[in-house]
Enzyme design. Sequence first.
Site, PDB file in Angstrom:
ATOM      1  N   GLN A  72       0.816  -1.224   0.000  1.00  0.00           N
ATOM      2  CA  GLN A  72       0.000   0.000   0.000  1.00  0.00           C
ATOM      3  C   GLN A  72       0.846   1.269   0.000  1.00  0.00           C
ATOM      4  OE1 GLN A  72      -3.187   0.229  -0.433  1.00  0.00           O
ATOM      5  NE2 GLN A  72      -3.868  -1.871  -0.052  1.00  0.00           N
ATOM      6  N   GLY A  82       1.100  -4.817  -8.595  1.00  0.00           N
ATOM      7  CA  GLY A  82       0.736  -3.917  -9.696  1.00  0.00           C
ATOM      8  C   GLY A  82      -0.629  -3.276  -9.554  1.00  0.00           C
ATOM      9  N   CYS A 119      -9.925  -8.730   0.253  1.00  0.00           N
ATOM     10  CA  CYS A 119      -9.638 -10.170   0.284  1.00  0.00           C
ATOM     11  C   CYS A 119     -10.496 -10.889   1.314  1.00  0.00           C
ATOM     12  CB  CYS A 119      -8.168 -10.412   0.638  1.00  0.00           C
ATOM     13  SG  CYS A 119      -7.059  -9.622  -0.487  1.00  0.00           S
TER      14      CYS A 119
HETATM   15  N1  PLP Z   1      -0.490  -6.629   1.393  1.00  0.00           N
HETATM   16  C1  PLP Z   1      -1.317  -5.593   1.528  1.00  0.00           C
HETATM   17  C2  PLP Z   1      -1.037  -4.570   2.582  1.00  0.00           C
HETATM   18  C3  PLP Z   1      -2.442  -5.460   0.696  1.00  0.00           C
HETATM   19  O1  PLP Z   1      -3.259  -4.443   0.850  1.00  0.00           O
HETATM   20  C4  PLP Z   1      -2.669  -6.452  -0.292  1.00  0.00           C
HETATM   21  C5  PLP Z   1      -3.867  -6.387  -1.172  1.00  0.00           C
HETATM   22  O2  PLP Z   1      -4.899  -5.897  -0.783  1.00  0.00           O
HETATM   23  C6  PLP Z   1      -1.757  -7.511  -0.408  1.00  0.00           C
HETATM   24  C7  PLP Z   1      -0.671  -7.578   0.449  1.00  0.00           C
HETATM   25  C8  PLP Z   1      -1.947  -8.612  -1.416  1.00  0.00           C
HETATM   26  O3  PLP Z   1      -1.695  -8.171  -2.718  1.00  0.00           O
HETATM   27  P1  PLP Z   1      -2.308  -8.996  -3.945  1.00  0.00           P
HETATM   28  O4  PLP Z   1      -3.766  -8.658  -4.000  1.00  0.00           O
HETATM   29  O5  PLP Z   1      -1.553  -8.518  -5.137  1.00  0.00           O
HETATM   30  O6  PLP Z   1      -2.076 -10.424  -3.664  1.00  0.00           O
END
Ligand code: PLP
Length: 398
Positions: free
Chosen positions: A176, A197, A344
């Site tokens: 972030q 990305g 997520c």
């Molecule tokens: N770390 C943080 C702080 C995030 O906000 C996110 C995604 O929301 C991730 C890791 C994971 O990234 P990705 O969605 O590319 O797997």
Amino acid sequence: MIYLDHNATTPIAPEVREAMLPYLGDKWGNPSSSYRFGSQLRRVLESARAQVAELIGTSPREILFTSCGTESNNAAIHAALKANPLKRHIVTSAVEHSSVLNYCQALEKNGYRVTYLPVDCDGLLKLADLENAITENTAIVSLMWANNETGVLFPVREIAELCRSRGVLYHCDAVQAVGKLPTNLCDLPADYLSLTGHKLHAPKGIGALYVRRKTPFSPFIHGGHQERGLRGGTENVALIVALGKAAELARKQLPGYDAKVRPLRDALERGILGHPHNRPADTISPTGGDGRDAVAGIPGTELNGHPELRLANTTNITFHGIESEALLLLLDQEGVCASSGSACLADSDEPSHVVKAMKPDTGASRQMIRFSLGTETAPAQIELTLAGLRRAVKALRT
Ligand code: PLP
């Protein structure tokens, strides 16, 4: 649509789409092939690697392309554990992204011990807690830079220096932070740093991991010789090009990012919390006291996260007495996209683990909304959001 969920994902920039298209068209070769149609793509990969390296102030050889931020986070922790097989202790925090927390929980089932550092009610970490948690048995410290739910910043330079002085590897989840804060790995002695990305106006499904020179690394994904044998799998040239272009754009836009986004975030926040800042809106006196006009705000609201030590684009607010999901539904009907925490985990019934760690004895973690702005957010959208919010809150409180 008013899109205020940039910490979940960002729109693909037209320049990024343009840059990747040839690799979804005529230039579809395999960079590992010996003939030129394929092998000329190796130069394209290296140029994208240089663009990413430049964004975070490091050398291209220290950049590894991955499939996402989640893979980068898992791969860094995995590498540190492999490098120190006798060390069975990991230090992280209670407010990390699920890609760190759930991997740590899986490791606990395999006999590792994990310390989850607490945060205070503003979401801040105490360095003394980190200092006390590190033992002879600690293989890695994994602590994020900017929290995805609140935007709160951890003191990563001090964390990195402390880890170095104690001889422990440090991984920084900067997913972030990169593109929103100046990042220079010459000044930040982290051993591993993750980025992705889709928080940078590139598509989903491409990330990168910085691995400092001479830092141990063993593959998380075993396969061919791609990425100097450090990550198997035929490279996704189009997405790597997209990440490179997005990194170049982010680097150019970074100097103006704060000035563009912060005033709008603050206006949204003032409209919700009222002014003076960060006090329950129903206790506000008619005069602001610092020269700014007093703003009534929406009663029964409260900021989650330190008012200053956070990203310029994020605000996380509790609406007391209102379930997050009900408010999000009405906001959606008003055309406003926001969220109640990490995308997520949006399909789970669990309250926000981040706000729960900050305010364990309140209902705040079930009654909060995260708004995260982007460079394309317009002032009129903030006005419309505030009007929609007032209508939605009124409907849910009557
Ligand atoms: N770390 C943080 C702080 C995030 O906000 C996110 C995604 O929301 C991730 C890791 C994971 O990234 P990705 O969605 O590319 O797997």
